[in-house]
Motif scaffolding. Structure first.
Motif, PDB file in Angstrom:
ATOM      1  N   MET A   1     131.085  -2.765  44.644  1.00 15.62           N
ATOM      2  CA  MET A   1     131.619  -2.618  45.994  1.00 15.62           C
ATOM      3  C   MET A   1     131.821  -1.153  46.381  1.00 15.62           C
ATOM      4  SD  MET A   1     131.842  -5.509  47.512  1.00 15.62           S
ATOM      5  CE  MET A   1     132.940  -5.171  48.876  1.00 15.62           C
ATOM      6  N   LYS A   2     131.907  -0.274  45.394  1.00 12.94           N
ATOM      7  CA  LYS A   2     132.117   1.140  45.711  1.00 12.94           C
ATOM      8  C   LYS A   2     130.952   1.697  46.525  1.00 12.94           C
ATOM      9  CE  LYS A   2     133.275   5.621  43.703  1.00 12.94           C
ATOM     10  NZ  LYS A   2     132.309   6.353  44.562  1.00 12.94           N
ATOM     11  N   GLU A   3     129.724   1.299  46.163  1.00 14.58           N
ATOM     12  CA  GLU A   3     128.569   1.815  46.902  1.00 14.58           C
ATOM     13  C   GLU A   3     128.580   1.322  48.351  1.00 14.58           C
ATOM     14  OE1 GLU A   3     125.121  -1.512  45.816  1.00 14.58           O
ATOM     15  OE2 GLU A   3     124.762   0.623  45.500  1.00 14.58           O
ATOM     16  N   VAL A   4     129.063   0.096  48.583  1.00 12.92           N
ATOM     17  CA  VAL A   4     129.175  -0.427  49.938  1.00 12.92           C
ATOM     18  C   VAL A   4     130.211   0.369  50.718  1.00 12.92           C
ATOM     19  CG1 VAL A   4     129.767  -2.440  51.340  1.00 12.92           C
ATOM     20  CG2 VAL A   4     128.473  -2.736  49.220  1.00 12.92           C
ATOM     21  N   LYS A   5     131.358   0.620  50.081  1.00 16.98           N
ATOM     22  CA  LYS A   5     132.414   1.401  50.722  1.00 16.98           C
ATOM     23  C   LYS A   5     131.923   2.800  51.057  1.00 16.98           C
ATOM     24  CE  LYS A   5     137.059   3.235  49.949  1.00 16.98           C
ATOM     25  NZ  LYS A   5     136.620   4.637  50.258  1.00 16.98           N
ATOM     26  N   ASP A   6     131.272   3.453  50.110  1.00 17.85           N
ATOM     27  CA  ASP A   6     130.774   4.812  50.337  1.00 17.85           C
ATOM     28  C   ASP A   6     129.737   4.844  51.449  1.00 17.85           C
ATOM     29  OD1 ASP A   6     132.417   5.662  48.305  1.00 17.85           O
ATOM     30  OD2 ASP A   6     130.824   5.774  46.793  1.00 17.85           O
ATOM     31  N   PHE A   7     128.879   3.817  51.468  1.00 14.61           N
ATOM     32  CA  PHE A   7     127.834   3.755  52.493  1.00 14.61           C
ATOM     33  C   PHE A   7     128.452   3.665  53.892  1.00 14.61           C
ATOM     34  CE2 PHE A   7     125.110   1.181  55.274  1.00 14.61           C
ATOM     35  CZ  PHE A   7     123.931   1.908  55.245  1.00 14.61           C
ATOM     36  N   TYR A   8     129.412   2.770  54.060  1.00 13.74           N
ATOM     37  CA  TYR A   8     129.989   2.567  55.388  1.00 13.74           C
ATOM     38  C   TYR A   8     131.010   3.628  55.759  1.00 13.74           C
ATOM     39  CZ  TYR A   8     127.431  -1.680  56.257  1.00 13.74           C
ATOM     40  OH  TYR A   8     126.405  -2.575  56.495  1.00 13.74           O
ATOM     41  N   ASP A   9     131.553   4.327  54.779  1.00  4.43           N
ATOM     42  CA  ASP A   9     132.428   5.456  55.093  1.00  4.43           C
ATOM     43  C   ASP A   9     131.658   6.561  55.814  1.00  4.43           C
ATOM     44  OD1 ASP A   9     134.904   4.601  54.256  1.00  4.43           O
ATOM     45  OD2 ASP A   9     134.757   5.458  52.249  1.00  4.43           O
ATOM     46  N   SER A  10     130.371   6.666  55.530  1.00  6.59           N
ATOM     47  CA  SER A  10     129.550   7.703  56.165  1.00  6.59           C
ATOM     48  C   SER A  10     128.619   7.140  57.239  1.00  6.59           C
ATOM     49  CB  SER A  10     128.706   8.426  55.099  1.00  6.59           C
ATOM     50  OG  SER A  10     127.844   7.512  54.434  1.00  6.59           O
ATOM     51  N   TRP A  11     128.764   5.856  57.546  1.00  7.88           N
ATOM     52  CA  TRP A  11     127.881   5.179  58.505  1.00  7.88           C
ATOM     53  C   TRP A  11     128.269   5.556  59.927  1.00  7.88           C
ATOM     54  CZ3 TRP A  11     128.095   0.654  61.830  1.00  7.88           C
ATOM     55  CH2 TRP A  11     126.843   0.091  62.087  1.00  7.88           C
ATOM     56  N   LEU A 116     128.188 -10.828  54.070  1.00  7.54           N
ATOM     57  CA  LEU A 116     127.903 -11.536  52.826  1.00  7.54           C
ATOM     58  C   LEU A 116     126.589 -11.125  52.165  1.00  7.54           C
ATOM     59  CD1 LEU A 116     129.129 -15.160  53.642  1.00  7.54           C
ATOM     60  CD2 LEU A 116     130.335 -13.336  52.436  1.00  7.54           C
ATOM     61  N   GLU A 117     125.663 -10.571  52.933  1.00 11.01           N
ATOM     62  CA  GLU A 117     124.405 -10.130  52.336  1.00 11.01           C
ATOM     63  C   GLU A 117     124.572  -8.858  51.499  1.00 11.01           C
ATOM     64  OE1 GLU A 117     123.750  -9.438  56.844  1.00 11.01           O
ATOM     65  OE2 GLU A 117     125.173 -10.497  55.568  1.00 11.01           O
ATOM     66  N   HIS A 118     125.736  -8.201  51.615  1.00 10.06           N
ATOM     67  CA  HIS A 118     125.983  -6.965  50.878  1.00 10.06           C
ATOM     68  C   HIS A 118     126.884  -7.157  49.649  1.00 10.06           C
ATOM     69  CE1 HIS A 118     123.946  -4.696  53.890  1.00 10.06           C
ATOM     70  NE2 HIS A 118     124.829  -4.953  54.838  1.00 10.06           N
ATOM     71  N   VAL A 119     127.312  -8.371  49.385  1.00 10.61           N
ATOM     72  CA  VAL A 119     128.285  -8.611  48.320  1.00 10.61           C
ATOM     73  C   VAL A 119     127.874  -9.848  47.510  1.00 10.61           C
ATOM     74  CG1 VAL A 119     130.183  -7.563  49.614  1.00 10.61           C
ATOM     75  CG2 VAL A 119     129.733 -10.016  49.863  1.00 10.61           C
ATOM     76  N   ASP A 120     128.664 -10.163  46.513  1.00 13.71           N
ATOM     77  CA  ASP A 120     128.501 -11.427  45.801  1.00 13.71           C
ATOM     78  C   ASP A 120     128.980 -12.528  46.745  1.00 13.71           C
ATOM     79  OD1 ASP A 120     128.972 -13.743  44.218  1.00 13.71           O
ATOM     80  OD2 ASP A 120     129.157 -12.512  42.416  1.00 13.71           O
ATOM     81  N   PHE A 157     118.117  -1.340  53.431  1.00 18.54           N
ATOM     82  CA  PHE A 157     119.377  -0.649  53.204  1.00 18.54           C
ATOM     83  C   PHE A 157     119.337   0.099  51.874  1.00 18.54           C
ATOM     84  CE2 PHE A 157     120.711  -3.496  56.463  1.00 18.54           C
ATOM     85  CZ  PHE A 157     121.855  -2.956  57.026  1.00 18.54           C
ATOM     86  N   ARG A 158     120.113   1.180  51.789  1.00 23.50           N
ATOM     87  CA  ARG A 158     120.221   1.931  50.541  1.00 23.50           C
ATOM     88  C   ARG A 158     121.190   1.254  49.567  1.00 23.50           C
ATOM     89  NH1 ARG A 158     122.869   6.093  51.142  1.00 23.50           N
ATOM     90  NH2 ARG A 158     123.310   6.222  53.360  1.00 23.50           N
ATOM     91  N   ILE A 159     121.946   0.298  50.050  1.00 21.39           N
ATOM     92  CA  ILE A 159     122.914  -0.417  49.223  1.00 21.39           C
ATOM     93  C   ILE A 159     122.413  -1.830  48.950  1.00 21.39           C
ATOM     94  CG2 ILE A 159     124.910   0.902  49.995  1.00 21.39           C
ATOM     95  CD1 ILE A 159     125.491  -1.391  51.973  1.00 21.39           C
ATOM     96  N   PHE A 160     123.145  -2.548  48.115  1.00 20.50           N
ATOM     97  CA  PHE A 160     122.790  -3.930  47.809  1.00 20.50           C
ATOM     98  C   PHE A 160     122.663  -4.733  49.099  1.00 20.50           C
ATOM     99  CE2 PHE A 160     124.106  -8.348  47.088  1.00 20.50           C
ATOM    100  CZ  PHE A 160     123.182  -8.713  46.119  1.00 20.50           C
ATOM    101  N   HIS A 161     121.535  -5.419  49.231  1.00 21.61           N
ATOM    102  CA  HIS A 161     121.289  -6.187  50.451  1.00 21.61           C
ATOM    103  C   HIS A 161     120.422  -7.390  50.090  1.00 21.61           C
ATOM    104  CE1 HIS A 161     120.592  -6.975  54.722  1.00 21.61           C
ATOM    105  NE2 HIS A 161     119.327  -7.158  54.406  1.00 21.61           N
ATOM    106  N   LYS A 162     121.004  -8.576  50.187  1.00 23.97           N
ATOM    107  CA  LYS A 162     120.289  -9.793  49.828  1.00 23.97           C
ATOM    108  C   LYS A 162     120.389 -10.792  50.982  1.00 23.97           C
ATOM    109  CE  LYS A 162     120.183 -13.607  46.493  1.00 23.97           C
ATOM    110  NZ  LYS A 162     120.880 -14.238  45.338  1.00 23.97           N
ATOM    111  N   PRO A 163     119.346 -10.898  51.814  1.00 23.80           N
ATOM    112  CA  PRO A 163     119.345 -11.901  52.883  1.00 23.80           C
ATOM    113  C   PRO A 163     119.578 -13.295  52.309  1.00 23.80           C
ATOM    114  CG  PRO A 163     117.555 -10.366  53.196  1.00 23.80           C
ATOM    115  CD  PRO A 163     118.120 -10.072  51.839  1.00 23.80           C
ATOM    116  N   LEU A 164     120.215 -14.142  53.096  1.00 20.71           N
ATOM    117  CA  LEU A 164     120.584 -15.478  52.632  1.00 20.71           C
ATOM    118  C   LEU A 164     119.948 -16.548  53.505  1.00 20.71           C
ATOM    119  CD1 LEU A 164     124.369 -14.725  52.040  1.00 20.71           C
ATOM    120  CD2 LEU A 164     122.628 -15.035  50.272  1.00 20.71           C
TER     121      LEU A 164
END
Length: 231
Positions: A1-11, A116-120, A157-164
């Motif tokens: 989740m840190k990479e998601v947080k870092d990504f959106y902190d600079s988004w 949800l596509e960015h997380v478990d 995306f540069r972060i975890f991204h899994k379409p559902l």
């Protein structure tokens, strides 16, 4: 989740190219209109909605604030930076969807838009189930794995991204009942070649066509929308 947080902190969407802003705004309009109808139906079916409590889980900087501003709503996001950009001053919580800082059976309605596509997603659904009241509604919007189009703006995306897929929600062991399913956004990626001024005109006339296509190809739009009830 840190990479998601870092990504959106600079988004910062303000730095996006004009054509990208046009497409994102168009998608947001389609999602907004669909969710507005869903929420209205849910609220109208409540016998007493005075204490109707809503969670916008993954609210970002408040792109969909107008959907919930008239309700008793709590806005949660993992990015403190985005929350600071959110124009409201109260009822904002910085938190993680995998470990929501709320008691069991708290909310009547939860919105989870493009999260949800960015997380478990299974762990997240379990947490959302936990904080929902019995018979409460969870409205989910995700990038659709079964989409007819694959717009890179929503997939690369540069972060975890899994379409559902809707099957990902049907086949869980979590006791949600899917009561509504639809999809939207069928715009061919080729339209991005047009200058923004022309693209805006195309999008204006595409919207009614997109809504017709969503009825023909119910599960094949770029974005999947589900309304699920906790049983």
């Amino acid at each position: 989740m840190k990479e998601v947080k870092d990504f959106y902190d600079s988004w910062n969407p303000n730095n996006f190219p004009k054509y990208m802003k046009c497409i994102i705004n168009f998608a947001d309009e389609l999602i907004f209109e669909e969710l507005k109808k869903l929420i209205k139906n849910i609220v109208n079916n409540e016998n007493d909605n005075k204490d109707f409590l809503v969670l916008d889980c993954g609210c970002g900087y408040g792109a969909f604030y107008n959907l919930t501003k008239d309700f008793n709503t709590i806005y949660l996001d993992i990015s403190l930076n985005l929350l600071k950009k959110f124009k409201i001053k109260e009822r904002k919580v910085c938190g993680n969807i995998l470990n929501l800082p709320f008691k069991d059976n708290t909310f009547d309605l939860v919105l989870c838009i493009n999260v949800l596509e960015h997380v478990d997603y299974l762990k997240s659904l379990n947490e959302l189930y936990r904080v929902l009241k019995n018979k409460g509604h969870l409205i989910v919007v995700v990038v659709n794995r079964d989409s007819l189009t694959k717009e890179e703006i929503f997939n690369d995306f540069r972060i975890f991204h899994k379409p559902l897929s809707y099957k990902d929600f049907e086949e869980t062991n979590i006791n949600f009942k899917i009561v509504y399913l639809s999809s939207l956004y069928y715009l061919p990626p080729i339209f991005k070649i047009f200058p923004p001024v022309i693209l805006k005109r195309i999008l204006k006339y595409w919207k009614p066509l997109d809504k017709r296509l969503s009825k023909i190809f119910k599960n094949r739009g770029q974005f999947l929308i589900l309304d699920m009830v906790k049983e």
